[in-house]
Design a protein around this motif. Structure first.
Motif, PDB file in Angstrom:
ATOM      1  N   TYR A  73      47.280  39.777  46.162  1.00 37.30           N
ATOM      2  CA  TYR A  73      46.465  39.241  45.068  1.00 37.30           C
ATOM      3  C   TYR A  73      46.614  40.120  43.834  1.00 37.30           C
ATOM      4  O   TYR A  73      46.327  41.315  43.872  1.00 37.30           O
ATOM      5  N   ASP A  74      47.061  39.542  42.742  1.00 36.96           N
ATOM      6  CA  ASP A  74      47.211  40.245  41.468  1.00 36.96           C
ATOM      7  C   ASP A  74      45.927  40.046  40.668  1.00 36.96           C
ATOM      8  O   ASP A  74      45.702  38.988  40.082  1.00 36.96           O
ATOM      9  N   ARG A  75      45.099  41.064  40.647  1.00 40.27           N
ATOM     10  CA  ARG A  75      43.757  40.951  40.038  1.00 40.27           C
ATOM     11  C   ARG A  75      43.831  41.348  38.562  1.00 40.27           C
ATOM     12  O   ARG A  75      43.630  42.496  38.192  1.00 40.27           O
ATOM     13  N   HIS A  76      44.094  40.370  37.707  1.00 39.17           N
ATOM     14  CA  HIS A  76      44.278  40.630  36.284  1.00 39.17           C
ATOM     15  C   HIS A  76      43.005  41.117  35.603  1.00 39.17           C
ATOM     16  O   HIS A  76      43.068  41.807  34.590  1.00 39.17           O
ATOM     17  N   GLU A  77      41.847  40.712  36.126  1.00 36.58           N
ATOM     18  CA  GLU A  77      40.589  40.994  35.440  1.00 36.58           C
ATOM     19  C   GLU A  77      39.548  41.509  36.439  1.00 36.58           C
ATOM     20  O   GLU A  77      39.822  41.632  37.634  1.00 36.58           O
TER      21      GLU A  77
END
Length: 405
Positions: A129-133
């Motif tokens: 999971y790429d958690r941008h925020e």
């Protein structure tokens, strides 16, 4: 066997972080499949596509011209198998085989549940999971704070997520608390130097003098209701254009905010040939304008609920381009580039910000010094120095016996 990476996202197709990620994986020999869930752009055609050599497929969902209806239907359908079945069908259409050992790399929290359903039927898949925020802070409605829908998706899928990429090292510990079963890495939003024409940037600085035109720039989110302080950007632009004839302003991006569009039209009429609302531009054109800019905006509203430490694409791009950032936000690495930026506190009055920017416009020698300083620090913020964390994370989540470093 080569690992396949399935990129799941609902971002605009030109999103810098998603595209950097895909290009990096392709360069390092991964098979990359991108499933782009299109919720917002009615002019994009459903079906196969490729921007960099990846095998992509776009799925258009619901009524892309009615955002409220789209949002309600979308969030309902994520809790059913409908979107997951569409994703699996699309993957097979572009050649993905279920027997492949695959990473499902999710760039949007609303797709976590879709990815979880995929792993339940495709046993060779693992979720990263790429958690941008940051979604820990709730939203207020009628004075009551409610959890964000993004956070709800994270809670539901916590055990299924085996790897998390965050945009800042300062968030690693909090991510570990939120995703205790996952390996965590940080990949900040640094730019790729190969995207920029260093010769043009150097020529801008070498030719700059007291008689040079000064260009101010902002490309990004455009809506008076978002957390970006667009009203302040326009206020600064108006005052600067009125008082300093050698200045020009370039603002661009997608917007459906009619009030904002009207204000753009007014400023364009008031300052013909000097105030430019470009609308949406391809990434390459955004870079070309930013390379020739001298000052760039990164301003958040002080009353936003999303006042958290950020890793802003724009600031690092400004530094790469020798452009002086004008910042009101809590940004990573501010101590490193403070000498080549105007950085304001959260509650600095708007009038003070306007005055300080105006004062800088009157000091071309100082602008030149700050632009040169940005070139001195830009090599500290290069994508290639951090992107290898993706490969390390993929290795860790597919080799459970190796602990996170």
């Amino acid at each position: 066997m080569t690992t396949s990476v399935i990129v799941l996202d609902i971002h605009p197709t030109e999103d810098s972080r998603v595209n950097r990620h895909i290009k990096f994986l392709l360069k390092n020999g991964y098979l990359v499949y991108r499933i782009h869930i299109n919720r917002f752009y009615p002019n994009l055609q459903e079906g196969p596509f490729s921007n960099h050599g990846e095998k992509g497929y776009r799925i258009n969902l619901f009524d892309t011209q009615n955002s409220r209806k789209n949002s309600v239907l979308y969030n309902i359908h994520t809790f059913t198998p409908i979107i997951q079945k569409k994703v699996k069908k699309s993957l097979k259409l572009v050649g993905w085989k279920e027997s492949n050992r695959s990473i499902i790399h999710v760039h949007d929290p609303s797709l976590l549940l879709v990815a979880k359903k995929m792993t339940q039927i495709c046993k060779n898949t693992t979720i990263v999971y790429d958690r941008h925020e940051v979604y820990e802070h709730g939203k207020k409605h009628f004075g009551i704070t409610h959890p964000r829908i993004e956070r709800i998706y994270e809670v539901i899928t916590t055990k299924a997520v085996k790897g998390v990429v965050t945009v800042s090292e300062s968030y690693i510990s909090s991510c570990k608390n939120i995703f205790p079963h996952a390996n965590i890495k940080a990949v900040p939003n640094f730019p790729e130097s190969s995207d920029y024409n260093i010769q043009i940037i150097n020529e801008k600085i070498e030719s700059f003098s007291a008689d040079s035109a000064i260009n101010l720039v902002y490309f990004g989110s455009l809506d008076y209701h978002y957390d970006r302080d667009i009203a302040l950007i326009l206020n600064i632009s108006n005052k600067i254009l009125a008082n300093y004839p050698r200045t020009n302003v370039f603002i661009g991006g997608r917007t459906g905010d009619q009030s904002l569009i009207n204000d753009f039209a007014h400023l364009s009429k008031q300052y013909p040939g000097r105030f430019h609302f470009t609308g949406f531009l391809p990434r390459e054109e955004v870079v070309q304008i930013t390379e020739k800019a001298h000052l760039g905006f990164c301003l958040l509203k002080p009353d936003t609920s999303y006042w958290v430490k950020i890793s802003p694409n724009k600031v690092f791009e400004y530094l790469m381009c020798g452009t002086v950032p004008i910042i009101r936000a809590d940004v990573d690495y501010a101590d490193i580039f403070s000498k080549c930026s105007l950085i304001f506190d959260r509650y600095t009055p708007d009038d003070e910000i306007i005055s300080v920017v105006g004062s800088l416009i009157q000091q071309p020698d100082r602008i030149l010094k700050m632009m040169k300083e940005s070139l001195n620090v830009r090599n500290m913020f290069l994508y290639d120095t951090v992107a290898t964390q993706y490969i390390q994370l993929y290795h860790e989540v597919q080799t459970p016996s190796i602990s996170s470093s």
